[in-house]
Design an enzyme around this catalytic site. Structure first.
Site: not given
Ligand code: NDP
Length: 462
Positions: A43, A48, A51, A180, A184, A439, A444
Site C-alpha cells: 500500500c 495505493c 498510485k 483495478y 487505474e 445543494h 444530492e
Molecule cells: P484484479 O483481480 O482486480 O484484476 C485482475 C485482472 O486480470 C482481471 O481483469 C482478470 O480477468 C485478469 N486476468 C487474470 N488472469 C488472467 C490471465 N491469465 N489472462 C488474462 N487476464 C487475466 O487484480 P489487479 O492485479 O488489478 O489488482 C490486485 C488486487 O489489488 C485487486 O484485487 C484489488 O483488491 C487490489 N487493488 C485495489 C485497489 C483499490 O482499492 N483502488 C487498487 C489496486 C489494486 P477476469 O476479470 O476475467 O478474471
C-alpha cells in the site's frame, strides 16, 4: 518468565503486520516484526499511496483544458516524469519513517530481515541465521503481481511494482488486465500523455462491479482516447529490431509499445516461507487458509491481509489485524466483518461502490427497485467536457433495504466512504428519501431519486 522469546512474532511489515505489531506491543506484549524490504508494504511503498499521487499528477492535463471555459488561459504546460517520481519517493520515505517510528514508540522490536517459519513456534531470521521462538506467529507477507509465466516474453513486461520507478515515461504502453490496477494505470498513463491500450480477456472491464459502472467507465475512457480491446489476450511479447516491444494478440494484431504492463491479479507471497516445516495449510493459489479468527490450521500461527486472499484491500488487512489483537490480547474474540466493504477504483472518472451490484442482488433477492440517474456534472457545463456521472441505488423491494450504491464520477470514492456508513447501519430507501439534499452537489442526486427507474424480478428487468 515466558518459555518463548516473544509473545508475538510478525512476519511482514505491511498494513496488517505493522498494525498488529504496534497494537500488541502497545498492550505490553513482547513483539518483534521482521521485514525484508521496506516498512509500509504494498500500500505505502508500491500501491495505493504512490498510485494516488500519480493519479493526481495525471489529472492536471484535464484541469488545464477545463480551466479555459472558466476564463483562464494557462500558458504552455510541460510535464517532467523524473520530478514526479522523485517527489513521490520523498513522500514514501516520509511515510515509511512514520510506520517505523510508530512501531518503535509502541516498543516493538524491528528486525530488518527476511524471516521464515521453522516450526509451529519458531522462526529463522535469515540475516543473522538466528532462530527465535514465539507463543504466536502472525504471517502478514502480502502478495506479489502474477508474473503470467505462461506468456512467452513475460520477462520483458513490467508489473505495477516497476511502473512506479520507470527511468522515463514511455511514449506508448500496453496494459493487460481489466481489474483495478489495469484500469487505474491506463488512466494515469493516458493523463500523462502516453498512448495507452488496455487489453482484457473478458467481455467488459472490471468484472466484479455493477454493469452500469463497467460500461460507463469503458465509454468514458474511450472518449478520452484510451484504446480498449476486449475478448483479446497477449499471446507473445518480443523485442523488435528497433528496441521497442511487440505484442502479438489472440486476434492476430501486432502492437508496438515502449512498455507492456501486466496487471493480472496478485498471488500470495507464500513461496519459501517455511509453511511446510510448520505444517500450515494453503489453498490452490498458495493462499494461507484461516478460520473466522484468522487462525491457520496450526493453533499458534495466524495470517491476515492479502496472503490469505480473502479480500485484497488495505483497510481489510488493517481490520483483520485489529480483530486479531482483540482476539489474542484483549480477551475479546472478534472475527473480521467482510460484509459491505466500500471500495473505489481511482480511474478517471472514479468508481465508488458499496454493497451488491444489480446483477448480484438479482441472484439473491426476488424483487429489486433500481434508482438510476445519469447526468452531466455541473463543472462540465462550462468546461465543455462530455463526461457523464452515473449513480445507481439497488433496493430490495420487500423491505426497502438499500443493498448497494454505485457511483461513476468525480469524488465517487469519497462518496462511497460515507455511503458505507449508511449501508452498514442498514439504511432503507425511505431513510435516503427523508434526508435533505446538500445543494448544489452531485451527491444530492442520491437523496432525490424518488421513483424507481425500473424493477428487477427473478433476475430479469421488468
Ligand atoms: P484484479 O483481480 O482486480 O484484476 C485482475 C485482472 O486480470 C482481471 O481483469 C482478470 O480477468 C485478469 N486476468 C487474470 N488472469 C488472467 C490471465 N491469465 N489472462 C488474462 N487476464 C487475466 O487484480 P489487479 O492485479 O488489478 O489488482 C490486485 C488486487 O489489488 C485487486 O484485487 C484489488 O483488491 C487490489 N487493488 C485495489 C485497489 C483499490 O482499492 N483502488 C487498487 C489496486 C489494486 P477476469 O476479470 O476475467 O478474471
Amino acid at each position: 518468565m515466558t518459555e518463548f522469546d516473544y509473545d508475538l512474532f510478525v512476519i511482514g511489515g505491511g498494513s496488517g503486520g505493522v498494525r498488529s505489531a504496534r497494537l500488541a506491543a502497545g498492550l505490553g506484549k513482547k513483539v518483534a516484526i521482521a521485514e525484508e524490504y521496506r516498512f509500509g508494504g504494498t500500500c505505502v511503498i508500491r500501491g495505493c499511496v504512490p498510485k494516488k499521487l500519480l493519479v493526481y499528477a495525471s489529472q492536471f492535463s484535464e484541469h488545464f483544458e477545463d480551466s479555459r471555459g472558466f476564463g483562464w488561459s494557462v500558458g504552455e504546460s510541460a510535464f517532467d516524469w523524473p520530478t514526479l517520481i522523485a517527489n513521490k519517493d520523498r513522500e514514501i520515505d516520509r511515510l515509511e519513517g512514520l510506520y517505523r517510528r510508530g512501531l518503535e514508540n509502541a516498543g516493538a522490536e524491528i528486525i530488518a530481515s527476511r524471516a521464515e517459519l521453522t516450526g509451529p513456534n519458531s522462526v529463522l531470521i535469515k540475516a543473522t541465521g538466528q532462530t527465535v521462538t514465539a507463543r504466536h506467529i502472525l504471517i502478514a507477507v502480502g502478495g506479489a503481481p502474477n508474473p503470467h509465466a505462461a506468456l512467452p516474453g513475460h520477462e520483458l513486461c513490467i508489473s505495477s511494482n516497476e511502473a512506479f520507478h520507470l527511468d522515463e515515461l514511455p511514449k506508448a504502453i500496453l496494459i493487460a488486465g481489466g481489474g483495478y490496477i489495469a484500469v487505474e494505470f491506463a488512466n494515469i498513463f493516458h493523463g500523462l500523455g502516453v498512448e495507452t491500450t488496455l487489453i482484457y480477456r473478458g467481455q467488459e472491464i472490471l468484472s466484479r462491479f455493477d454493469q452500469d459502472m463497467r460500461r460507463g467507465l469503458h465509454v468514458a475512457m474511450e472518449e478520452k482516447g484510451i484504446r480498449i480491446l476486449c475478448h483479446e489476450v497477449f499471446e507473445k511479447i518480443e523485442r523488435g529490431p528497433d528496441g521497442r516491444l511487440l505484442a502479438h494478440t489472440s486476434k492476430g494484431k501486432a502492437l508496438a509499445a515502449d512498455q507492456v504492463l501486466l496487471a493480472l491479479g496478485r498471488d500470495p507471497n507464500t513461496h519459501g516461507l517455511g509453511l511446510e516445516a510448520a505444517g500450515v495449510k494453503t489453498g490452490i493459489k498458495g493462499e494461507i487458509l484461516v478460520d473466522e479468527y484468522s487462525c491457520t490450521n496450526v493453533e499458534s500461527i495466524y495470517a491476515v491481509g492479502d496472503v490469505t486472499d480473502r479480500v485484497q484491500l488495505t483497510p481489510v488487512a488493517i481490520h483483520e489485524a485489529m480483530c486479531l489483537v482483540d482476539t489474542l490480547y484483549r480477551d475479546r474474540p472478534t472475527s473480521p466483518d467482510h460484509d459491505m466493504i466500500a471500495t473505489a477504483v481511482f480511474s478517471q472518472p472514479e468508481i465508488g461502490t458499496v454493497g451488491l451490484s444489480e446483477e448480484e442482488a438479482g441472484k439473491r433477492f426476488d424483487t429489486l427497485e433500481i434508482y438510476r440517474a445519469e447526468f452531466r456534472p455541473m463543472k462540465a457545463t462550462l468546461s465543455g467536457r462530455a463526461e457523464k456521472m452515473i449513480m445507481k441505488i439497488v433496493v430490495n423491494a420487500d423491505d426497502r433495504k438499500v443493498l448497494g450504491v454505485h457511483i461513476l464520477g468525480h469524488e465517487a470514492g469519497e462518496m462511497a466512504q460515507l455511503l458505507g456508513i449508511a449501508l452498514k447501519a442498514g439504511c432503507t430507501k425511505d431513510d435516503f428519501d427523508r434526508t435533505m439534499a446538500v445543494h448544489p452537489t452531485a451527491s444530492e442526486e442520491l437523496v432525490t431519486m424518488y421513483t424507481p427507474s425500473y424493477r428487477v424480478k427473478g433476475g430479469e428487468r421488468v
